[in-house]
Design a protein around this motif. Structure first.
Motif, PDB file in Angstrom:
ATOM      1  N   ALA A 113       8.375  -2.137 -20.068  1.00  0.00           N
ATOM      2  CA  ALA A 113       8.080  -3.143 -21.098  1.00  0.00           C
ATOM      3  C   ALA A 113       8.149  -2.538 -22.492  1.00  0.00           C
ATOM      4  CB  ALA A 113       6.700  -3.740 -20.847  1.00  0.00           C
ATOM      5  N   THR A 114       7.642  -1.318 -22.649  1.00  0.00           N
ATOM      6  CA  THR A 114       7.696  -0.629 -23.949  1.00  0.00           C
ATOM      7  C   THR A 114       9.130  -0.348 -24.350  1.00  0.00           C
ATOM      8  OG1 THR A 114       5.554   0.432 -23.521  1.00  0.00           O
ATOM      9  CG2 THR A 114       6.943   1.419 -25.211  1.00  0.00           C
ATOM     10  N   CYS A 115       9.912   0.151 -23.395  1.00  0.00           N
ATOM     11  CA  CYS A 115      11.333   0.436 -23.663  1.00  0.00           C
ATOM     12  C   CYS A 115      12.067  -0.826 -24.104  1.00  0.00           C
ATOM     13  CB  CYS A 115      11.965   1.020 -22.405  1.00  0.00           C
ATOM     14  SG  CYS A 115      13.748   1.266 -22.508  1.00  0.00           S
ATOM     15  N   ALA A 116      11.856  -1.938 -23.381  1.00  0.00           N
ATOM     16  CA  ALA A 116      12.533  -3.202 -23.706  1.00  0.00           C
ATOM     17  C   ALA A 116      12.133  -3.695 -25.089  1.00  0.00           C
ATOM     18  CB  ALA A 116      12.209  -4.249 -22.657  1.00  0.00           C
ATOM     19  N   MET A 117      10.852  -3.603 -25.402  1.00  0.00           N
ATOM     20  CA  MET A 117      10.368  -4.065 -26.707  1.00  0.00           C
ATOM     21  C   MET A 117      10.989  -3.238 -27.837  1.00  0.00           C
ATOM     22  SD  MET A 117       6.422  -4.398 -27.993  1.00  0.00           S
ATOM     23  CE  MET A 117       5.963  -5.522 -29.308  1.00  0.00           C
ATOM     24  N   PHE A 118      11.040  -1.935 -27.665  1.00  0.00           N
ATOM     25  CA  PHE A 118      11.609  -1.069 -28.704  1.00  0.00           C
ATOM     26  C   PHE A 118      13.098  -1.351 -28.904  1.00  0.00           C
ATOM     27  CE2 PHE A 118      13.815   2.799 -30.000  1.00  0.00           C
ATOM     28  CZ  PHE A 118      13.170   3.062 -31.194  1.00  0.00           C
ATOM     29  N   VAL A 119      13.836  -1.506 -27.808  1.00  0.00           N
ATOM     30  CA  VAL A 119      15.281  -1.759 -27.906  1.00  0.00           C
ATOM     31  C   VAL A 119      15.560  -3.082 -28.613  1.00  0.00           C
ATOM     32  CG1 VAL A 119      17.368  -2.245 -26.565  1.00  0.00           C
ATOM     33  CG2 VAL A 119      15.898  -0.334 -25.918  1.00  0.00           C
ATOM     34  N   ILE A 120      14.819  -4.130 -28.235  1.00  0.00           N
ATOM     35  CA  ILE A 120      15.035  -5.446 -28.849  1.00  0.00           C
ATOM     36  C   ILE A 120      14.708  -5.418 -30.344  1.00  0.00           C
ATOM     37  CG2 ILE A 120      14.246  -7.837 -28.898  1.00  0.00           C
ATOM     38  CD1 ILE A 120      16.145  -7.228 -26.622  1.00  0.00           C
ATOM     39  N   THR A 142      -1.731   4.473 -19.961  1.00  0.00           N
ATOM     40  CA  THR A 142      -1.082   3.738 -21.060  1.00  0.00           C
ATOM     41  C   THR A 142      -0.311   4.682 -21.973  1.00  0.00           C
ATOM     42  OG1 THR A 142      -2.864   2.096 -21.040  1.00  0.00           O
ATOM     43  CG2 THR A 142      -1.470   2.171 -22.995  1.00  0.00           C
ATOM     44  N   ILE A 143      -0.911   5.800 -22.335  1.00  0.00           N
ATOM     45  CA  ILE A 143      -0.257   6.747 -23.248  1.00  0.00           C
ATOM     46  C   ILE A 143       1.021   7.293 -22.621  1.00  0.00           C
ATOM     47  CG2 ILE A 143      -0.465   9.029 -24.317  1.00  0.00           C
ATOM     48  CD1 ILE A 143      -3.438   8.368 -24.820  1.00  0.00           C
ATOM     49  N   PHE A 144       0.943   7.702 -21.327  1.00  0.00           N
ATOM     50  CA  PHE A 144       2.137   8.211 -20.660  1.00  0.00           C
ATOM     51  C   PHE A 144       3.214   7.120 -20.574  1.00  0.00           C
ATOM     52  CE2 PHE A 144      -0.370  11.842 -19.341  1.00  0.00           C
ATOM     53  CZ  PHE A 144       0.580  12.861 -19.254  1.00  0.00           C
ATOM     54  N   GLY A 145       2.794   5.883 -20.283  1.00  0.00           N
ATOM     55  CA  GLY A 145       3.761   4.777 -20.218  1.00  0.00           C
ATOM     56  C   GLY A 145       4.432   4.524 -21.550  1.00  0.00           C
ATOM     57  N   VAL A 146       3.641   4.556 -22.643  1.00  0.00           N
ATOM     58  CA  VAL A 146       4.198   4.340 -23.985  1.00  0.00           C
ATOM     59  C   VAL A 146       5.181   5.449 -24.346  1.00  0.00           C
ATOM     60  CG1 VAL A 146       3.643   4.299 -26.432  1.00  0.00           C
ATOM     61  CG2 VAL A 146       2.250   3.006 -24.851  1.00  0.00           C
ATOM     62  N   VAL A 147       4.791   6.694 -24.112  1.00  0.00           N
ATOM     63  CA  VAL A 147       5.657   7.830 -24.465  1.00  0.00           C
ATOM     64  C   VAL A 147       6.969   7.774 -23.693  1.00  0.00           C
ATOM     65  CG1 VAL A 147       5.886  10.346 -24.342  1.00  0.00           C
ATOM     66  CG2 VAL A 147       3.750   9.331 -25.138  1.00  0.00           C
ATOM     67  N   ILE A 148       6.892   7.538 -22.387  1.00  0.00           N
ATOM     68  CA  ILE A 148       8.109   7.445 -21.566  1.00  0.00           C
ATOM     69  C   ILE A 148       8.963   6.266 -22.019  1.00  0.00           C
ATOM     70  CG2 ILE A 148       8.985   7.013 -19.234  1.00  0.00           C
ATOM     71  CD1 ILE A 148       6.465   8.478 -18.194  1.00  0.00           C
ATOM     72  N   GLY A 149       8.327   5.111 -22.291  1.00  0.00           N
ATOM     73  CA  GLY A 149       9.068   3.929 -22.729  1.00  0.00           C
ATOM     74  C   GLY A 149       9.771   4.131 -24.053  1.00  0.00           C
ATOM     75  N   ILE A 150       9.098   4.765 -25.017  1.00  0.00           N
ATOM     76  CA  ILE A 150       9.711   4.994 -26.328  1.00  0.00           C
ATOM     77  C   ILE A 150      10.852   5.995 -26.216  1.00  0.00           C
ATOM     78  CG2 ILE A 150       9.295   6.076 -28.582  1.00  0.00           C
ATOM     79  CD1 ILE A 150       6.640   4.652 -28.700  1.00  0.00           C
ATOM     80  N   ILE A 151      10.684   7.028 -25.374  1.00  0.00           N
ATOM     81  CA  ILE A 151      11.778   7.997 -25.174  1.00  0.00           C
ATOM     82  C   ILE A 151      12.987   7.313 -24.558  1.00  0.00           C
ATOM     83  CG2 ILE A 151      12.488  10.040 -23.863  1.00  0.00           C
ATOM     84  CD1 ILE A 151       9.620  11.089 -24.209  1.00  0.00           C
ATOM     85  N   LEU A 152      12.761   6.505 -23.512  1.00  0.00           N
ATOM     86  CA  LEU A 152      13.864   5.768 -22.887  1.00  0.00           C
ATOM     87  C   LEU A 152      14.512   4.801 -23.873  1.00  0.00           C
ATOM     88  CD1 LEU A 152      12.383   4.931 -19.358  1.00  0.00           C
ATOM     89  CD2 LEU A 152      14.230   6.529 -19.862  1.00  0.00           C
ATOM     90  N   GLY A 153      13.681   4.083 -24.648  1.00  0.00           N
ATOM     91  CA  GLY A 153      14.204   3.144 -25.642  1.00  0.00           C
ATOM     92  C   GLY A 153      15.033   3.837 -26.705  1.00  0.00           C
ATOM     93  N   THR A 154      14.579   5.012 -27.143  1.00  0.00           N
ATOM     94  CA  THR A 154      15.328   5.789 -28.140  1.00  0.00           C
ATOM     95  C   THR A 154      16.680   6.229 -27.583  1.00  0.00           C
ATOM     96  OG1 THR A 154      13.269   6.593 -29.118  1.00  0.00           O
ATOM     97  CG2 THR A 154      15.267   7.824 -29.624  1.00  0.00           C
ATOM     98  N   ILE A 155      16.684   6.682 -26.316  1.00  0.00           N
ATOM     99  CA  ILE A 155      17.944   7.110 -25.687  1.00  0.00           C
ATOM    100  C   ILE A 155      18.918   5.941 -25.571  1.00  0.00           C
ATOM    101  CG2 ILE A 155      18.969   7.955 -23.536  1.00  0.00           C
ATOM    102  CD1 ILE A 155      16.395   9.621 -23.150  1.00  0.00           C
ATOM    103  N   LEU A 156      18.420   4.774 -25.101  1.00  0.00           N
ATOM    104  CA  LEU A 156      19.293   3.599 -24.962  1.00  0.00           C
ATOM    105  C   LEU A 156      19.816   3.130 -26.318  1.00  0.00           C
ATOM    106  CD1 LEU A 156      17.364   1.497 -22.270  1.00  0.00           C
ATOM    107  CD2 LEU A 156      19.550   2.685 -21.992  1.00  0.00           C
TER     108      LEU A 156
END
Length: 368
Positions: free
Chosen positions: A11-18, A303-317
């Motif tokens: 969810a974090t990754c999707a939000m960052f990408v959008i 939550t913190i681990f989920g946010v960090v992983i999501g933002i890293i994935l979002g940045t890569i995408l």
């Protein structure tokens, strides 16, 4: 636990990408508008025609910060080409127009009309396509403008001013300008029965400090004139983009809340799973509030681990999209993206706040 971490990360990754895509679209559209919108535009406070235009020209000419300026007349016009007709926007400009804006870089075919000519015009791509106008001196489109007056019309030919123009080029910008026609200013003056020195607005190209010059001109010209910078000219478009971005943001808040149900479930399951160990700790003198804080901290860590992983994935995408154009907006252009610090902060604080809220109330479920 892993399920809730994965849900929050996705969810974090999707939000960052959008949000990055929206930032890219906003920057891309602002760049398109900058090709046709000047740094400053001077308009009359009332009516259409600029009052005391010689005074305005004199003031503008005297400023060292003004790189170039152009007189403009813009009005709706009826266009007829053989049996096809359209209502378009006619924009008459003088010889300095291309020094103020970069519309000559937006031509798909042909060129900008010769300003000294009385029968040349450039058409927006959609308008040219619908009318079927070719780039050819042998084919003329008719422009009609209603004549001012209150008398009864006895002859339709007397009700309109007419001009005949051939197309010299086709430009492509965005939806707002696809129905525009650029002509020499004398053509629009003739259609509107205006004096040769008249204009509806004056557009300026500024060297450096736009806001300082805007403030100075407002003071010097007075309340008879409105002076708009580029952001104010595009205010409705920018507002629409912000509203769309807000709705997308609210939608993804809902997605993250739904994803956080997994977090709540994980915390409750951990509480039930560690029930006997918790009772042992309580027997040894550990407080219930301490246990609740422990389970709360587990939720925050997930939550913190989920946010960090999501933002890293979002940045890569986002980086892959910017470099390789993985997803196309049309056959010729990938969706634009932009790395923006605000997007990182928005995603970080939104997900952390929701995770904090869910962890707090889930940890309160501890009850022996």
């Amino acid at each position: 636990m892993y399920t809730s971490l994965t849900a929050i990360a996705i969810a974090t990754c999707a939000m960052f990408v959008i949000l990055s895509v929206f930032s890219g679209l906003e920057s891309f559209n602002i760049k398109l508008f900058s090709d046709v919108n000047p740094d400053l535009r001077i308009l009359p406070a009332t009516g259409k025609t600029l009052p005391d235009i010689d005074k305005v020209v004199k003031k503008v000419s005297s400023h060292s910060e003004v790189k170039a300026f152009t007189k403009v007349i813009e009005e709706k016009v009826y266009v007829l080409f053989y049996e096809k007709d359209e209502i378009a926007y006619l924009k008459g400009v003088d010889e300095n127009f291309l020094k103020v804006v970069k519309i000559d870089t937006c031509f798909q075919a042909g060129k900008f009309p010769n300003i000294s000519s009385d029968n040349e015009a450039a058409f927006g791509n959609a308008l040219a396509y619908r009318l079927g106008v070719p780039i050819d001196k042998e084919y003329y489109a008719s422009l009609y403008m209603p004549k001012p007056g209150k008398k009864l019309i006895s002859n339709t030919d007397d009700a309109f001013e007419k001009a005949y123009v051939h197309m010299t080029g086709v430009f492509a910008l965005n939806d707002q300008y696809e129905n525009y026609i650029f002509v020499p200013i004398q053509v629009s003056q003739k259609l509107l029965n205006l004096p040769s020195n008249s204009a509806f607005s004056i557009e300026l190209k500024v060297k450096n400090n736009v806001k300082s010059l805007q403030k100075q001109l407002k003071k010097e010209l007075g309340n008879q004139y409105i002076i708009l910078n580029r952001q104010e000219q595009d205010a409705s478009f920018l507002k629409m983009m912000k509203v769309e971005q807000l709705f997308i943001y609210l939608m993804f808040i809902l997605v993250i809340i739904i994803a956080s149900f997994n977090l709540a479930g994980a915390i409750i399951i951990i509480i039930l799973d560690k029930k006997y160990q918790s009772k042992s700790l309580l027997a040894l003198g550990y407080s219930i509030s301490g246990l609740k804080k422990l389970f709360f901290n587990i939720g925050i860590i997930i939550t913190i681990f989920g946010v960090v992983i999501g933002i890293i994935l979002g940045t890569i995408l986002t980086w892959l999209q910017s470099k390789f154009g993985l997803v196309m907006a049309n056959p010729f252009m990938p969706f634009p993206v932009k790395f923006d610090l605000d997007n990182y902060l928005i995603v970080l604080f939104t997900v952390l706040f929701i995770g904090f809220f869910v962890s707090f109330f889930s940890s309160r479920k501890l009850n022996f």
